[in-house]
Design a protein around this motif. Structure first.
Motif, PDB file in Angstrom:
ATOM      1  N   LEU A  29       0.801  -1.733  -0.369  1.00  0.00           N
ATOM      2  CA  LEU A  29       0.168   0.007   0.034  1.00  0.00           C
ATOM      3  C   LEU A  29       0.846   0.957   0.162  1.00  0.00           C
ATOM      4  CD1 LEU A  29      -3.110  -0.948   2.309  1.00  0.00           C
ATOM      5  CD2 LEU A  29      -2.609  -1.040   0.247  1.00  0.00           C
ATOM      6  N   GLY A  30       2.260   0.995   0.529  1.00  0.00           N
ATOM      7  CA  GLY A  30       3.384   2.080   0.491  1.00  0.00           C
ATOM      8  C   GLY A  30       3.713   2.607  -1.257  1.00  0.00           C
ATOM      9  N   ASN A  31       3.054   1.756  -1.829  1.00  0.00           N
ATOM     10  CA  ASN A  31       3.071   1.875  -3.855  1.00  0.00           C
ATOM     11  C   ASN A  31       1.376   2.737  -4.129  1.00  0.00           C
ATOM     12  OD1 ASN A  31       5.724   1.680  -3.537  1.00  0.00           O
ATOM     13  ND2 ASN A  31       5.060  -0.960  -4.019  1.00  0.00           N
ATOM     14  N   LEU A  32       0.754   2.459  -3.387  1.00  0.00           N
ATOM     15  CA  LEU A  32      -0.456   2.800  -3.879  1.00  0.00           C
ATOM     16  C   LEU A  32      -0.602   5.261  -3.534  1.00  0.00           C
ATOM     17  CD1 LEU A  32      -3.272   2.086  -4.833  1.00  0.00           C
ATOM     18  CD2 LEU A  32      -4.299   2.593  -1.938  1.00  0.00           C
ATOM     19  N   ASP A  34      -1.761   9.081  -3.475  1.00  0.00           N
ATOM     20  CA  ASP A  34      -2.625   9.989  -3.575  1.00  0.00           C
ATOM     21  C   ASP A  34      -2.909  10.249  -4.915  1.00  0.00           C
ATOM     22  OD1 ASP A  34      -4.133   9.905  -1.316  1.00  0.00           O
ATOM     23  OD2 ASP A  34      -2.360  10.857  -0.646  1.00  0.00           O
ATOM     24  N   GLY A  35      -4.174  10.025  -5.230  1.00  0.00           N
ATOM     25  CA  GLY A  35      -3.783  10.829  -7.054  1.00  0.00           C
ATOM     26  C   GLY A  35      -4.618   9.929  -8.694  1.00  0.00           C
ATOM     27  N   SER A  36      -3.681   8.355  -7.936  1.00  0.00           N
ATOM     28  CA  SER A  36      -3.851   6.831  -8.581  1.00  0.00           C
ATOM     29  C   SER A  36      -5.203   7.577  -9.287  1.00  0.00           C
ATOM     30  CB  SER A  36      -2.661   6.886  -8.478  1.00  0.00           C
ATOM     31  OG  SER A  36      -3.130   5.568  -7.135  1.00  0.00           O
ATOM     32  N   GLU A  37      -5.095   6.243 -10.491  1.00  0.00           N
ATOM     33  CA  GLU A  37      -6.993   6.073 -10.137  1.00  0.00           C
ATOM     34  C   GLU A  37      -7.070   4.833  -9.808  1.00  0.00           C
ATOM     35  OE1 GLU A  37      -9.167   3.436 -14.374  1.00  0.00           O
ATOM     36  OE2 GLU A  37      -7.221   4.322 -14.825  1.00  0.00           O
ATOM     37  N   LEU A  38      -6.083   3.905  -9.147  1.00  0.00           N
ATOM     38  CA  LEU A  38      -6.622   3.114  -8.245  1.00  0.00           C
ATOM     39  C   LEU A  38      -6.885   3.550  -6.840  1.00  0.00           C
ATOM     40  CD1 LEU A  38      -6.862   0.170  -7.802  1.00  0.00           C
ATOM     41  CD2 LEU A  38      -4.489  -0.084  -7.434  1.00  0.00           C
ATOM     42  N   ALA A  39      -6.391   4.100  -6.360  1.00  0.00           N
ATOM     43  CA  ALA A  39      -6.983   5.566  -5.242  1.00  0.00           C
ATOM     44  C   ALA A  39      -8.005   5.423  -5.307  1.00  0.00           C
ATOM     45  CB  ALA A  39      -6.050   6.538  -5.141  1.00  0.00           C
ATOM     46  N   LYS A  49      -4.777   3.911   4.959  1.00  0.00           N
ATOM     47  CA  LYS A  49      -3.609   4.011   4.560  1.00  0.00           C
ATOM     48  C   LYS A  49      -3.147   5.503   4.898  1.00  0.00           C
ATOM     49  CE  LYS A  49      -0.055   4.975   1.429  1.00  0.00           C
ATOM     50  NZ  LYS A  49       0.435   6.003   0.694  1.00  0.00           N
ATOM     51  N   ASN A  50      -3.691   6.445   4.900  1.00  0.00           N
ATOM     52  CA  ASN A  50      -2.961   7.545   5.423  1.00  0.00           C
ATOM     53  C   ASN A  50      -2.799   8.094   6.747  1.00  0.00           C
ATOM     54  OD1 ASN A  50      -2.174   8.459   2.728  1.00  0.00           O
ATOM     55  ND2 ASN A  50      -4.244   9.589   2.266  1.00  0.00           N
ATOM     56  N   ASP A  74       9.506   6.144   9.545  1.00  0.00           N
ATOM     57  CA  ASP A  74       8.032   6.223   8.380  1.00  0.00           C
ATOM     58  C   ASP A  74       8.036   5.155   7.876  1.00  0.00           C
ATOM     59  OD1 ASP A  74       9.843   7.108   6.896  1.00  0.00           O
ATOM     60  OD2 ASP A  74       8.890   8.495   6.017  1.00  0.00           O
ATOM     61  N   GLU A  75       8.921   3.851   8.191  1.00  0.00           N
ATOM     62  CA  GLU A  75       8.997   2.843   7.212  1.00  0.00           C
ATOM     63  C   GLU A  75       7.948   1.875   7.070  1.00  0.00           C
ATOM     64  OE1 GLU A  75      13.069   1.279   6.317  1.00  0.00           O
ATOM     65  OE2 GLU A  75      13.814   3.028   6.955  1.00  0.00           O
ATOM     66  N   VAL A  76       7.062   1.374   6.728  1.00  0.00           N
ATOM     67  CA  VAL A  76       5.584   0.999   6.573  1.00  0.00           C
ATOM     68  C   VAL A  76       5.377  -0.069   5.475  1.00  0.00           C
ATOM     69  CG1 VAL A  76       2.928   1.030   6.910  1.00  0.00           C
ATOM     70  CG2 VAL A  76       4.882   2.798   8.295  1.00  0.00           C
ATOM     71  N   ASP A  77       5.428  -1.075   5.929  1.00  0.00           N
ATOM     72  CA  ASP A  77       5.711  -2.989   4.764  1.00  0.00           C
ATOM     73  C   ASP A  77       3.584  -3.087   4.956  1.00  0.00           C
ATOM     74  OD1 ASP A  77       7.669  -2.877   4.096  1.00  0.00           O
ATOM     75  OD2 ASP A  77       8.209  -4.083   6.340  1.00  0.00           O
ATOM     76  N   CYS A  78       3.059  -2.167   4.216  1.00  0.00           N
ATOM     77  CA  CYS A  78       1.268  -2.783   4.425  1.00  0.00           C
ATOM     78  C   CYS A  78       0.699  -2.971   3.142  1.00  0.00           C
ATOM     79  CB  CYS A  78       0.964  -1.538   4.554  1.00  0.00           C
ATOM     80  SG  CYS A  78      -0.950  -1.108   5.166  1.00  0.00           S
TER      81      CYS A  78
END
Length: 125
Positions: A29-32, A34-39, A49-50, A74-78
């Motif tokens: 989810l770190g790769n998701l 804001d502003g992307s179509e998926l998001a 996530k935020n 702030d390193e989070v695996d999710c």
């Protein structure tokens, strides 16, 4: 319920299997972004996530886990995992690198209602 519905209808998952688990897993989810179509298709998941990635949430986790203030980075695996028939996650210690805290948020279908006989509890190790 909104997050679960969004994940079911918009998330692409890949089958993953190791000696510890057998699941279908989403992107980190770190790769998701804001502003992307998926998001845009998953606004409730983005709110979660935020929140999870926020400094306020890290401070909350530090507090309840008894960690020194400011010690979590702030390193989070999710990721979102989907467990279908035959999937599992075995008990394990989750000691990976510098990881200090691990937890799972389970999103279950609202119907039928979850009961004590279904099992599952919040456990602190």
């Amino acid at each position: 319920e909104g997050i679960l519905t969004e994940l079911k209808h918009n998330s692409k998952v890949k089958f993953k299997e190791t000696d510890l688990f057998r699941v279908y897993q989403s992107i980190d989810l770190g790769n998701l972004k804001d502003g992307s179509e998926l998001a845009a298709n998953m606004p409730n998941l983005m709110k979660l996530k935020n929140a999870i990635y926020s400094p306020q949430y890290r401070a909350f986790i530090e507090n309840i886990a008894g960690l020194e203030a400011g010690s979590l980075t702030d390193e989070v695996d999710c990721a979102a995992n989907c467990h279908t028939r035959g999937c599992h996650l075995l008990c394990h210690d989750d000691v990976i690198g510098t990881r200090k805290v691990s937890y799972i948020i389970y999103l279950t279908d609202a119907k039928p209602e979850w009961t004590d006989s279904d099992g599952g509890r919040l456990e602190w190790y």
